[in-house]
Motif scaffolding. Structure first.
Motif, PDB file in Angstrom:
ATOM      1  N   ALA A 195     -22.876  -2.671 -11.852  1.00  0.00           N
ATOM      2  CA  ALA A 195     -21.907  -3.146 -12.836  1.00  0.00           C
ATOM      3  C   ALA A 195     -22.139  -2.461 -14.175  1.00  0.00           C
ATOM      4  CB  ALA A 195     -22.030  -4.660 -12.991  1.00  0.00           C
ATOM      5  N   ASN A 196     -21.022  -2.019 -14.806  1.00  0.00           N
ATOM      6  CA  ASN A 196     -21.145  -1.434 -16.141  1.00  0.00           C
ATOM      7  C   ASN A 196     -21.046  -2.527 -17.196  1.00  0.00           C
ATOM      8  OD1 ASN A 196     -18.410  -2.097 -16.377  1.00  0.00           O
ATOM      9  ND2 ASN A 196     -17.711   0.012 -16.057  1.00  0.00           N
ATOM     10  N   SER A 197     -20.982  -2.150 -18.461  1.00  0.00           N
ATOM     11  CA  SER A 197     -20.972  -3.130 -19.543  1.00  0.00           C
ATOM     12  C   SER A 197     -19.710  -3.983 -19.545  1.00  0.00           C
ATOM     13  CB  SER A 197     -21.107  -2.413 -20.887  1.00  0.00           C
ATOM     14  OG  SER A 197     -20.051  -1.471 -21.064  1.00  0.00           O
ATOM     15  N   SER A 198     -18.662  -3.521 -18.861  1.00  0.00           N
ATOM     16  CA  SER A 198     -17.419  -4.289 -18.755  1.00  0.00           C
ATOM     17  C   SER A 198     -17.377  -5.158 -17.509  1.00  0.00           C
ATOM     18  CB  SER A 198     -16.211  -3.342 -18.768  1.00  0.00           C
ATOM     19  OG  SER A 198     -16.148  -2.613 -19.976  1.00  0.00           O
ATOM     20  N   GLY A 199     -18.446  -5.145 -16.728  1.00  0.00           N
ATOM     21  CA  GLY A 199     -18.494  -5.964 -15.528  1.00  0.00           C
ATOM     22  C   GLY A 199     -17.782  -5.357 -14.335  1.00  0.00           C
ATOM     23  N   ILE A 200     -17.585  -4.040 -14.349  1.00  0.00           N
ATOM     24  CA  ILE A 200     -16.883  -3.356 -13.261  1.00  0.00           C
ATOM     25  C   ILE A 200     -17.839  -2.402 -12.561  1.00  0.00           C
ATOM     26  CG2 ILE A 200     -14.985  -1.796 -12.670  1.00  0.00           C
ATOM     27  CD1 ILE A 200     -13.503  -2.848 -15.120  1.00  0.00           C
ATOM     28  N   ALA A 201     -17.806  -2.416 -11.236  1.00  0.00           N
ATOM     29  CA  ALA A 201     -18.588  -1.476 -10.428  1.00  0.00           C
ATOM     30  C   ALA A 201     -17.640  -0.707  -9.526  1.00  0.00           C
ATOM     31  CB  ALA A 201     -19.632  -2.215  -9.595  1.00  0.00           C
ATOM     32  N   THR A 202     -17.891   0.580  -9.375  1.00  0.00           N
ATOM     33  CA  THR A 202     -17.036   1.441  -8.552  1.00  0.00           C
ATOM     34  C   THR A 202     -17.894   2.253  -7.601  1.00  0.00           C
ATOM     35  OG1 THR A 202     -15.434   1.625 -10.364  1.00  0.00           O
ATOM     36  CG2 THR A 202     -15.282   3.247  -8.599  1.00  0.00           C
ATOM     37  N   VAL A 203     -17.415   2.399  -6.375  1.00  0.00           N
ATOM     38  CA  VAL A 203     -18.126   3.158  -5.349  1.00  0.00           C
ATOM     39  C   VAL A 203     -17.199   4.226  -4.789  1.00  0.00           C
ATOM     40  CG1 VAL A 203     -19.073   3.053  -3.011  1.00  0.00           C
ATOM     41  CG2 VAL A 203     -19.761   1.360  -4.714  1.00  0.00           C
ATOM     42  N   ASP A 204     -17.703   5.443  -4.661  1.00  0.00           N
ATOM     43  CA  ASP A 204     -16.951   6.548  -4.050  1.00  0.00           C
ATOM     44  C   ASP A 204     -17.077   6.443  -2.534  1.00  0.00           C
ATOM     45  OD1 ASP A 204     -16.014   9.004  -3.058  1.00  0.00           O
ATOM     46  OD2 ASP A 204     -16.670  10.076  -4.842  1.00  0.00           O
ATOM     47  N   VAL A 205     -15.945   6.356  -1.839  1.00  0.00           N
ATOM     48  CA  VAL A 205     -15.960   6.207  -0.376  1.00  0.00           C
ATOM     49  C   VAL A 205     -15.255   7.390   0.294  1.00  0.00           C
ATOM     50  CG1 VAL A 205     -16.121   3.696  -0.443  1.00  0.00           C
ATOM     51  CG2 VAL A 205     -13.863   4.769  -0.425  1.00  0.00           C
ATOM     52  N   SER A 206     -15.245   8.533  -0.348  1.00  0.00           N
ATOM     53  CA  SER A 206     -14.556   9.706   0.198  1.00  0.00           C
ATOM     54  C   SER A 206     -15.039  10.053   1.596  1.00  0.00           C
ATOM     55  CB  SER A 206     -14.763  10.915  -0.722  1.00  0.00           C
ATOM     56  OG  SER A 206     -14.246  10.681  -2.002  1.00  0.00           O
ATOM     57  N   ALA A 207     -16.336   9.926   1.841  1.00  0.00           N
ATOM     58  CA  ALA A 207     -16.892  10.325   3.137  1.00  0.00           C
ATOM     59  C   ALA A 207     -16.432   9.428   4.268  1.00  0.00           C
ATOM     60  CB  ALA A 207     -18.419  10.337   3.071  1.00  0.00           C
ATOM     61  N   GLU A 208     -16.135   8.140   3.986  1.00  0.00           N
ATOM     62  CA  GLU A 208     -15.664   7.194   5.001  1.00  0.00           C
ATOM     63  C   GLU A 208     -14.651   6.246   4.346  1.00  0.00           C
ATOM     64  OE1 GLU A 208     -16.017   7.103   8.144  1.00  0.00           O
ATOM     65  OE2 GLU A 208     -17.708   8.450   8.498  1.00  0.00           O
ATOM     66  N   PRO A 209     -13.366   6.614   4.282  1.00  0.00           N
ATOM     67  CA  PRO A 209     -12.396   5.805   3.527  1.00  0.00           C
ATOM     68  C   PRO A 209     -11.880   4.563   4.245  1.00  0.00           C
ATOM     69  CG  PRO A 209     -11.769   8.145   3.636  1.00  0.00           C
ATOM     70  CD  PRO A 209     -12.804   7.897   4.670  1.00  0.00           C
ATOM     71  N   MET A 210     -12.189   4.379   5.532  1.00  0.00           N
ATOM     72  CA  MET A 210     -11.617   3.257   6.281  1.00  0.00           C
ATOM     73  C   MET A 210     -12.707   2.405   6.933  1.00  0.00           C
ATOM     74  SD  MET A 210      -8.153   4.700   8.117  1.00  0.00           S
ATOM     75  CE  MET A 210      -7.748   3.027   8.657  1.00  0.00           C
ATOM     76  N   ASN A 211     -12.284   1.167   7.316  1.00  0.00           N
ATOM     77  CA  ASN A 211     -13.155   0.241   8.045  1.00  0.00           C
ATOM     78  C   ASN A 211     -14.450  -0.039   7.296  1.00  0.00           C
ATOM     79  OD1 ASN A 211     -11.314   0.106  10.246  1.00  0.00           O
ATOM     80  ND2 ASN A 211     -12.127   2.046  11.005  1.00  0.00           N
ATOM     81  N   THR A 242     -24.599  -5.643  -8.123  1.00  0.00           N
ATOM     82  CA  THR A 242     -24.329  -4.364  -7.476  1.00  0.00           C
ATOM     83  C   THR A 242     -23.244  -4.527  -6.420  1.00  0.00           C
ATOM     84  OG1 THR A 242     -26.596  -3.597  -7.818  1.00  0.00           O
ATOM     85  CG2 THR A 242     -25.326  -2.488  -6.104  1.00  0.00           C
ATOM     86  N   LEU A 243     -22.292  -3.606  -6.415  1.00  0.00           N
ATOM     87  CA  LEU A 243     -21.275  -3.544  -5.372  1.00  0.00           C
ATOM     88  C   LEU A 243     -21.831  -2.726  -4.211  1.00  0.00           C
ATOM     89  CD1 LEU A 243     -18.336  -3.778  -4.261  1.00  0.00           C
ATOM     90  CD2 LEU A 243     -17.791  -1.747  -5.637  1.00  0.00           C
ATOM     91  N   VAL A 244     -21.821  -3.295  -3.023  1.00  0.00           N
ATOM     92  CA  VAL A 244     -22.362  -2.636  -1.834  1.00  0.00           C
ATOM     93  C   VAL A 244     -21.236  -2.416  -0.831  1.00  0.00           C
ATOM     94  CG1 VAL A 244     -24.003  -2.797   0.079  1.00  0.00           C
ATOM     95  CG2 VAL A 244     -24.613  -3.705  -2.175  1.00  0.00           C
ATOM     96  N   VAL A 245     -21.065  -1.196  -0.375  1.00  0.00           N
ATOM     97  CA  VAL A 245     -20.025  -0.855   0.599  1.00  0.00           C
ATOM     98  C   VAL A 245     -20.683  -0.196   1.800  1.00  0.00           C
ATOM     99  CG1 VAL A 245     -17.884   0.395   1.020  1.00  0.00           C
ATOM    100  CG2 VAL A 245     -18.349  -0.519  -1.269  1.00  0.00           C
ATOM    101  N   LEU A 246     -20.427  -0.749   2.982  1.00  0.00           N
ATOM    102  CA  LEU A 246     -20.945  -0.207   4.235  1.00  0.00           C
ATOM    103  C   LEU A 246     -19.787   0.214   5.120  1.00  0.00           C
ATOM    104  CD1 LEU A 246     -23.686  -2.895   5.007  1.00  0.00           C
ATOM    105  CD2 LEU A 246     -23.933  -0.769   3.697  1.00  0.00           C
ATOM    106  N   GLY A 247     -20.010   1.252   5.939  1.00  0.00           N
ATOM    107  CA  GLY A 247     -18.931   1.743   6.784  1.00  0.00           C
ATOM    108  C   GLY A 247     -19.428   2.424   8.036  1.00  0.00           C
ATOM    109  N   PRO A 248     -18.524   3.075   8.767  1.00  0.00           N
ATOM    110  CA  PRO A 248     -18.881   3.717  10.038  1.00  0.00           C
ATOM    111  C   PRO A 248     -19.898   4.840   9.843  1.00  0.00           C
ATOM    112  CG  PRO A 248     -16.488   3.506   9.775  1.00  0.00           C
ATOM    113  CD  PRO A 248     -17.094   3.186   8.448  1.00  0.00           C
TER     114      PRO A 248
END
Length: 445
Positions: free
Chosen positions: A400-416, A385-391
């Motif tokens: 991870a999908n079947s291709s080994g790629i994980a994507t996270v939407d960070v629209s609410a906090e795009p920086m830091n 699992t890809l984990v992204v933490l922010g302000p």
């Protein structure tokens, strides 16, 4: 621009109604449309964490996966980018009075009653439909503050902006102040303001105005909407604290393409009683001014708080998301109002009120636009699992999908943002530096 609150009936579509119906209906008919959550709080657990690499390469995401379970390295493949447009709105401006209604609401293309505010190289054009009230603007390190006094003459409480609009046959909350970046709303040539004006606000463009980058997909602004005292307010009595139809103050943020707006808003409204104000959060589409084409979603929090971040994320062709702070208010895989993806578009904040005997105050700051809304990682194995933490408590995960790629939407906090990979709840790799939206990673042994 949600928890408890009264339960209201549901409506699905509002065809070009005035804002008297706009935010009143937003509150009276909450929970319209659908929303899917994108942010979650990941499970935290202690585990060995390897030292991550900070080297930057030019390779792209791969579909191969790694078999590492503990000794893993998270390499930065592509750096994220900062905002493509930024206006902190902290350039100092002494208090300036609005001399009357602006071109949005009076004579076409008559800009004598506008206030031009330049910040960080960006030109904001601020104007209002405010008479017979009065308004003024100032700016300091807190942001650009707009104040609107609904009754300029305190000795005559029936000669107030909301009262005058309502009794002239217009929407009770057609009183509004607008700040535009990228396009200046104005009446169509030869047209004067009318009771139905909110339905057909036109546009005037100037080469001197800031251009909103066509690559931008995430737009946000912060607003502090000062809490008012609604306790004891009554409906249209002509004295004391009164309101027209429905008691509320609102602040909105809209992305406009050719006169079609996507809007996110917050409002102070009466909760169970006016002695207990609530926070209303809404997403809707508009043709400008006080018109509403479609109410998408309305949520109500029983406790009002003044400081919020309003965010709109869209590629202008397929998807759109509306956020208040880190909360997803509405999400759709189709655009709810027609937009031209080749147009750069424009951004607008606004404030409006139905309250007569008060001064509404809103401070706007930190306008930003980004060209990316996601963070991704490749080379992951099943169960990772890809984990992204922010302000501000932002936390989001992607499996991870079947291709080994994980994507996270960070629209609410795009920086830091900080990035890590977990397996069965244990952290197996972390990246030591903070990154921004658009960053891409690869997990290696």
């Amino acid at each position: 621009m949600a928890s408890t609150g009264a339960i209201f009936a549901v409506i699905a579509l509002i065809i070009v109604i005035l804002a008297g119906g706009a935010l009143a209906l937003l509150y009276l008919y909450p929970n319209i449309g659908r929303a899917t959550g994108t942010t979650t709080t990941p499970t935290s657990s202690s585990s060995s964490t390897t030292t991550s690499s900070s080297s930057i390469t030019t390779s792209t995401n791969t579909t191969t996966t790694t078999n590492c379970t503990s000794s893993c390295s998270l390499q930065l493949v592509k750096s994220g980018s900062g905002p493509v447009l930024n206006s902190p709105m902290t350039t100092t401006m002494s208090s300036i009075n609005f001399s009357g209604d602006g071109p949005c609401c009076s004579q076409p293309n008559d800009f004598a009653n506008t206030i031009n505010y330049t910040d960080n190289g960006n030109l904001w054009v601020v104007q209002g439909d405010l008479e017979p009230g009065a308004a003024w603007a100032s700016a300091n390190s807190s942001g650009l503050t707009i104040s609107y006094k609904a009754c300029a003459d305190q000795s005559n409480l029936t000669n107030c902006g909301p009262y005058a609009e309502f009794h002239a046959g217009e929407a009770y909350d057609d009183i509004a102040i607008y700040g535009d970046l990228g396009a200046v709303p104005a009446l169509p040539p030869g047209q004067k303001a009318s009771p139905l004006f909110g339905m057909n606000r036109g546009f005037s463009f100037s080469p001197a105005l800031t251009t909103v980058p066509s690559s931008a997909t995430v737009f946000s602004i912060e607003v502090n909407l000062a809490q008012q005292n609604f306790n004891g307010c009554t409906n249209d009595t002509g004295s004391g604290c009164t309101y027209e139809d429905f008691a509320y103050n609102s602040a909105t943020f809209g992305f406009d393409v050719g006169g079609n707006y996507d809007v996110v808003s917050i409002a102070e409204v009466c909760g169970i009683s006016c002695a207990s104000p609530a926070l209303q959060m809404s997403a809707y589409t508009s043709n400008g001014g006080a018109s509403v084409v479609q109410v998408l979603k309305t949520l109500t929090n029983s406790t009002y708080s003044p400081q919020h971040k309003l965010t709109i994320a869209t590629d202008r062709k397929t998807f759109i998301d509306f956020y208040v702070d880190n909360q997803l208010i509405y999400s759709s895989s189709t655009i709810p109002i027609e937009q031209n993806p080749t147009s750069s578009g424009a951004l607008e904040f606004s404030m409006r009120t139905s309250m007569n005997n008060e001064t509404e105050v809103a401070t706007f700051s930190n306008l930003t636009a980004y060209s990316s809304s996601t963070i991704s990682a490749s080379g992951l194995s099943s169960g990772m699992t890809l984990v992204v933490l922010g302000p501000n408590g932002f936390a989001a995960t992607g499996n991870a999908n079947s291709s080994g790629i994980a994507t996270v939407d960070v629209s609410a906090e795009p920086m830091n943002l900080t990035v890590s990979i977990t397996l069965n709840g244990n952290t197996i790799a972390s990246y030591t530096s903070s990154v921004s939206a658009g960053a891409e990673f690869e997990l290696t042994s």
